[in-house]
Design an enzyme around this catalytic site. Sequence first.
Site, PDB file in Angstrom:
ATOM      1  N   TYR A  52     -16.851  21.673 -25.648  1.00  0.00           N
ATOM      2  CA  TYR A  52     -17.729  22.658 -26.291  1.00  0.00           C
ATOM      3  C   TYR A  52     -17.369  22.820 -27.765  1.00  0.00           C
ATOM      4  O   TYR A  52     -16.209  22.981 -28.133  1.00  0.00           O
ATOM      5  CB  TYR A  52     -17.610  24.005 -25.581  1.00  0.00           C
ATOM      6  CG  TYR A  52     -18.338  25.118 -26.305  1.00  0.00           C
ATOM      7  CD1 TYR A  52     -19.724  25.235 -26.234  1.00  0.00           C
ATOM      8  CD2 TYR A  52     -17.644  26.051 -27.091  1.00  0.00           C
ATOM      9  CE1 TYR A  52     -20.402  26.231 -26.905  1.00  0.00           C
ATOM     10  CE2 TYR A  52     -18.310  27.057 -27.763  1.00  0.00           C
ATOM     11  CZ  TYR A  52     -19.686  27.147 -27.675  1.00  0.00           C
ATOM     12  OH  TYR A  52     -20.349  28.134 -28.351  1.00  0.00           O
ATOM     13  N   GLY A  59     -23.193  28.212 -28.196  1.00  0.00           N
ATOM     14  CA  GLY A  59     -23.845  29.276 -27.454  1.00  0.00           C
ATOM     15  C   GLY A  59     -24.867  28.731 -26.480  1.00  0.00           C
ATOM     16  O   GLY A  59     -24.587  27.783 -25.727  1.00  0.00           O
TER      17      GLY A  59
END
Length: 533
Positions: A52, A59
């Site tokens: 990530y 998000g």
Amino acid sequence: MATVLGSGHTTLAQLRRILFQHDTVALDDQALQRVRDSYRFLTSFTQDKLIYGINTGFGPMAQYRISDEDQLQLQYNLIRSHASGLGKPLDPIYTKALMLARLSSLLKGYSGVHPETVELLLAFINNDISPAVYEHGSVGASGDLVQLAHLALCLIGEGRVKHDGEWKPTELVMAQHGLQPLTIHLREGLALINGTSCMTGIGLVNVLHAQNLLNWSIVASSFVVELVRSYDDHYSEELNAVKQHYGQRYVAAKMRQLLRVSRLTRKRDEHLYDHKVTETVLTDKVQEYYSIRCVPQILGPVYDTISETLKVVMNEFNSVNDNPIIDAQRQNVFHGGNFHGDYVSLAMDKLKIATTRLSMLTERQLNFLLNDKLNQILPPFVNLGTLGLNLGMQGAQFVATSTTAESQTLSFPMYAHSIPNNNDNQDIVSMGTNAALLTAKVIENTYHVMAVHLLTLVQAVDYLQLADQLTPPLRAVYTELRALVPTFSADDIMHEKLNLVVQHVRTRQLRFEAVPFNQPAPYEEAEFDKHVA
């Protein structure tokens, strides 16, 4: 003098020296090695893995994979797009505290940043380069994304900074100090903006000011006790020892120290116990108004709240608070929500309420002094001039009353006011930076109320001609205030007098003796007493 960060648990005393005594900062060698190890591990770990914020969007956009050639641009895009703050720039003291908090988190070695990042942050701190970070923008959940993006923007050589008292282009100031803009190596953008450092930095400064205001309130309350020649049992050890609250005992002990050799306070046994009282209606009050008699019970919870807030803020300062966590030791990357600011948000709301309460006590003591029908020893509004022609402290009371009222309204908790956003990815947020900024406003308000009260107190001392009878510590405070604002009876511009007192109270760190107790002290009590000892 240099304070070393990264070698262990940073203390309040160290941070006070950096923020208020202009100590420089040095980096611990082992901490720098942790940063290097974390960066090297992440560089190798990301090969052929989906991580990530490195090769994904952010998000709710994390489902989109980012190509290898776009990964560095992704970090720049994140910084520039989130540098969206509005409102006033933060005071440089808050920005410096923010940078210290971010540096502390990165030095733990769980962020995967290139060592260049912490070295450049260090240079900004030591050279008093203050990025333009704006008050509006954070919801305090994926951290203080917007405020920290403005910090990151300046580290990459863009935006504005305040230096030598002026706002200047960042690249100009960096060149002046021989600094090169930060180069994005892997995930420096996300690591810089994803954390609680803004709310923590502001919260740290708030705690230090709250300690200062509490000390001033104890001094002001002791002044009132002497002025009205109060009985001394309400702050006695015997009365307060039967309550088990540390803060109450602490405040009462401080008052006993300040009033230890008082020639003005009275002993109840001498006036009411050791001879027969025959009057049907007593001219003297048997018990003072609550704002005088109940000071330990009112300021005690304020003390305890400051101590609790200090624990939370220092724990957060010494924590790792970004996402994901790069664990070189365990050779893994952990995703979660350490950026969430609930601890700081709730602590700031508590501190805000406690500071407002202190302001309310101050305003009530002030009202007592200004209302001749209540105190029965002073002229209306402590007017040392001609009644009717002159106005004394009448105009200043409006400032204290309105400012206290504003603080009461601002005391609504931000912690209970979450608004989902970010496509509902951030469906419950802390509003921690809002809480910290509102607390800072309440603290500033309280300094203003305290200044009106203190100026009124020294005017009252002069009217009653009690300066020579004050206890030595109170006489010292009286002398300091009179050096700023001499006795006045004619009306003049009150703003100028009050502003001098405000600045003095904000910067003058009162020194008391440490208070020993048998029961365990709150967190970092030694640091608290070191500040006032």
